[in-house]
Each structure stands twice: as C-alpha cells, then as structure tokens.
Scaffold this active site. Structure first.
Site, PDB file in Angstrom:
ATOM      1  N   LYS A 137      11.295  79.143 -60.341  1.00  0.00           N
ATOM      2  CA  LYS A 137      10.450  78.755 -61.490  1.00  0.00           C
ATOM      3  C   LYS A 137      11.310  78.776 -62.751  1.00  0.00           C
ATOM      4  O   LYS A 137      11.406  79.799 -63.428  1.00  0.00           O
ATOM      5  CB  LYS A 137       9.265  79.726 -61.596  1.00  0.00           C
ATOM      6  CG  LYS A 137       8.385  79.468 -62.820  1.00  0.00           C
ATOM      7  CD  LYS A 137       7.056  80.204 -62.738  1.00  0.00           C
ATOM      8  CE  LYS A 137       6.280  80.037 -64.027  1.00  0.00           C
ATOM      9  NZ  LYS A 137       4.899  80.486 -63.946  1.00  0.00           N
ATOM     10  N   GLU A 172      11.756  83.710 -61.282  1.00  0.00           N
ATOM     11  CA  GLU A 172      11.548  83.048 -62.581  1.00  0.00           C
ATOM     12  C   GLU A 172      12.532  83.549 -63.636  1.00  0.00           C
ATOM     13  O   GLU A 172      12.282  84.544 -64.309  1.00  0.00           O
ATOM     14  CB  GLU A 172      10.109  83.267 -63.076  1.00  0.00           C
ATOM     15  CG  GLU A 172       9.858  82.563 -64.424  1.00  0.00           C
ATOM     16  CD  GLU A 172       8.434  82.734 -64.971  1.00  0.00           C
ATOM     17  OE1 GLU A 172       7.629  83.440 -64.357  1.00  0.00           O
ATOM     18  OE2 GLU A 172       8.159  82.149 -66.026  1.00  0.00           O
TER      19      GLU A 172
HETATM   20  C1  5MM Z   1       0.791  83.318 -67.698  1.00  0.00           C
HETATM   21  O1  5MM Z   1       1.750  83.841 -68.560  1.00  0.00           O
HETATM   22  C2  5MM Z   1       2.725  84.730 -68.025  1.00  0.00           C
HETATM   23  C3  5MM Z   1       2.840  85.763 -69.109  1.00  0.00           C
HETATM   24  O2  5MM Z   1       2.889  86.999 -68.571  1.00  0.00           O
HETATM   25  P1  5MM Z   1       2.901  88.314 -69.550  1.00  0.00           P
HETATM   26  O3  5MM Z   1       1.507  88.511 -69.987  1.00  0.00           O
HETATM   27  O4  5MM Z   1       3.414  89.374 -68.667  1.00  0.00           O
HETATM   28  O5  5MM Z   1       3.826  88.001 -70.703  1.00  0.00           O
HETATM   29  C4  5MM Z   1       4.087  84.024 -67.839  1.00  0.00           C
HETATM   30  O6  5MM Z   1       4.991  84.766 -67.085  1.00  0.00           O
HETATM   31  C5  5MM Z   1       3.902  82.686 -67.218  1.00  0.00           C
HETATM   32  O7  5MM Z   1       3.593  82.812 -65.851  1.00  0.00           O
HETATM   33  C6  5MM Z   1       5.127  81.796 -67.320  1.00  0.00           C
HETATM   34  O8  5MM Z   1       5.853  81.998 -68.489  1.00  0.00           O
HETATM   35  C7  5MM Z   1       4.646  80.360 -67.323  1.00  0.00           C
HETATM   36  O9  5MM Z   1       3.673  80.187 -68.320  1.00  0.00           O
HETATM   37  P2  5MM Z   1       3.852  79.018 -69.365  1.00  0.00           P
HETATM   38  O10 5MM Z   1       2.700  79.198 -70.338  1.00  0.00           O
HETATM   39  O11 5MM Z   1       5.208  79.176 -69.981  1.00  0.00           O
HETATM   40  O12 5MM Z   1       3.743  77.745 -68.533  1.00  0.00           O
END
Ligand code: 5MM
Length: 336
Positions: free
Chosen positions: A217, A175
């Site tokens: 991702k 990602e």
């Molecule tokens: C679920 O949110 C994740 C955040 O992790 P942290 O708590 O470590 O910051 C994040 O990595 C998430 O998996 C991705 O950004 C995708 O989430 P969104 O909300 O952008 O679809």
C-alpha cells in the site's frame, strides 16, 4: 501459502479495492468534529455500518480495514461487523499497529510501534474473522529526511510484523507512506519513495516473508502539497509506475494505493491514469480512506438518519474508484 495468495487476489481482483475504515478513535473524532458530529461509539458505528451495508460494498470493495473498536462491534442486524463485511463478499481486515511515535535519535521522524504482544493480538483478530492486516509506517520528505535510520527502522518493523501475520494465517498489507506534506518536487518524491520501498523488501526477504501472500500500500508519486511545480496526471502515472517497477519484486500480487490527502477526484483520476499505462503484472487498485469516505461523511453529517442518501453518495465514489482500477474512469462519468 497459496491460501494467502488467494486471499490477496480475492481482495484486489475484479475491479475491487480496499476501504480503509481503520481510523483510530483520535483520527475518527477529528473527522467527525470537522463535520460537526459528536464522536460517540454509536455514531462511529452508525457511519461505518451504513457504508458496510451499501450496494457499493458488494460491487467494488474486496476488503475493509477495521480498527480494534469496530471489529468487536455488532451491526443493527445483530451480525458482527466482520460477518456483515463477509456477507457482502468482502474480506474483513484489521489495523494492528499501535501508531507512529517519535523515533529516538531522530525526533522529527516517526517509528511505528505495536510489535510487543502482536502474536497474541493476531490470534484474537483471526478468531474475530480478520484475514488480512495493516501496518503503516510514515516518512517525511525534506533535504535531510527520511533519514537512513527511519528508513531502516520502519522497514525492519514492517518485516517483523509481516512475518508474524503470515505465521497466523493472514495477509499483511505493507504500508510505507511517504507523506505529501512539503515543497518537494515529484522527482524527490520518486527518489525517496523508491529508497523506502526497496529497503522494505530487503527486510521482508530477510525475514522470509512470502511476498505472494502480501499486498503493498504505497503513496503515488506526487509533488509535495506546497510545491509550486504541478505535474499532470499522466506524468504522475509514469513516475509512479517507474518507481514501483524499480522497487517492488515481481512476486507481489498487487498494489493498493493510499489517497494521502488527494481529493476524491484526483485520487480516481490518477489511479485511472496508472491503469491506462500499467505494463506490469501487478494489480493496481485502491486502498482509500478519505478518497472513498469524504463526500459520504459530509452528506451523512447533515442527516445521520438518511442511510439511503449516504449510501448513494458512497456507491458513486466506490464505483468511480472501481472504474479507475480498470482504466475505465472518465470526467464525464464522474459528473453523472
Ligand atoms: C483510515 O486512516 C488511517 C489512519 O489511521 P490513524 O487513525 O491510525 O492515523 C490510515 O492509515 C489510512 O488507512 C491510510 O493512510 C489511507 O488513508 P487515506 O485517507 O490516505 O487514503
């Protein structure tokens, strides 16, 4: 190795996508505070378990990314959380990075940490039932950023992570998130995202990662959230596809987008537009956190005992995302 490819395909195929429920405790506390719910271990579990035991899970979710706390918890039905997820037909996954920290020599940027002791943690997560993992690198856009240093350092870490994950029999989600914050144009997002993704694959190949057993991702190609130059969904889809065609090797089985701060409807609409014109062999689906959970969380926060209402809200979102992953979403269906 074909086993890893099978896992990736199981997660992404048949109109399914990924539920990113891997908020660290800090982020989850922020999300719960925003809807006036106390962030206790019980409440974090209750909300997540409500989603994991919904109908929408069975039909639309091929994989769930968990956080360390959640993968070790038990559900009300006494199943472990990975068992609960598997029983709905989805694959349990786990976030294994330990967060983005200030990058030495470029303090406005971040480097994702978590490689020390990773091999041992992976073995533990495998025993707990995880079959895929996630590591997120973040990049900012401005005139000087992302720097070559951050692009290289994060790609290197993603490659070392991916090799270790495959060594331990799991599928790594790669990602690289180029953040939406800023005034930049969609063209700038296109250029920087292309550079970031190309470098990731350069490093993954150097580290002998089998790309057939990975999932990408990425962010979609969007103008910055403070930009005045809006573009329509079709243009977003065209730029996103052009970027991915130019930077992702064809062996990669699938791409699961993050929502990155788009509203639930924008995230569905843009994914749908991508799939309407997808002329690649990549599966294009979702790995949404906020864009799958926001309205369910809002609903739940008003009455945390209303499991059915919360699940209905989530089921609708999951269905919209699933339709979008097949190019079958529409504004009319959204309103029903
Ligand atoms: C679920 O949110 C994740 C955040 O992790 P942290 O708590 O470590 O910051 C994040 O990595 C998430 O998996 C991705 O950004 C995708 O989430 P969104 O909300 O952008 O679809």
């Amino acid at each position: 190795m074909s086993e890893l490819n099978n896992i990736a395909l199981k997660i992404l195929s048949n109109g399914k996508g990924i539920l990113a429920a891997d908020e660290s405790t800090g982020t989850m506390t922020k999300r719960l505070k925003a809807v006036n719910v106390e962030s206790t271990q019980e409440n974090r579990l209750l909300f997540r378990e409500t989603l994991f035991s919904s109908e929408g899970m069975k039909k639309c979710i091929g994989g769930v990314i968990l956080y360390d706390e959640t993968i070790k918890q038990n559900s009300i039905s006494k199943k472990t959380i990975p068992e609960l997820i598997s029983s709905s037909g989805a694959v349990p996954g786990i976030k294994v990075d330990t967060g983005a920290k200030i990058l030495a020599s470029s303090p406005n940027e971040k480097i994702t940490e978590g490689l020390d002791g990773l091999r041992e943690r992976l073995k533990e997560y495998y025993k707990l039932g995880a079959r895929f993992t996630k590591w997120r690198a973040v990049y900012i856009i401005s005139n000087d950023y992302p720097s070559k240093l951050s692009i290289y350092a994060n790609a290197h870490a993603l490659a070392r992570y991916s090799a270790l994950v495959q060594e331990n029999g799991m599928v790594p989600i790669v990602e690289p998130e180029v953040l939406m914050d800023g005034e930049h144009s969609a063209e700038e997002c296109f250029n920087k995202t292309s550079e970031v993704i190309k470098k990731c694959y350069e490093e993954l190949i150097k580290h002998k990662v089998d790309l057939k057993g990975t999932i990408l991702k990425p962010n979609m190609i969007l103008p910055g959230s403070s930009s005045k130059n809006n573009i329509d969904s079709k243009k977003i889809a065209e730029l996103t596809l052009k970027c991915l065609k130019g930077s992702v090797p064809s062996e990669v089985p699938g791409i699961a987008f993050l929502s990155g701060g788009q509203s639930e409807q924008e995230a569905a609409k843009n994914l749908n537009s991508i799939n309407l014109i997808n002329d690649t062999n990549f599966i294009m689906t979702y790995s949404y956190g906020r864009a799958l959970q926001q309205s369910a969380l809002k609903f739940w926060s008003k009455d945390i005992k209303n499991i059915k209402g919360t699940q209905d809200t989530f089921n609708h979102r999951a269905k919209m995302c699933s339709l979008a992953s097949q190019g079958k979403w529409s504004e009319d269906i959204e309103k029903k």
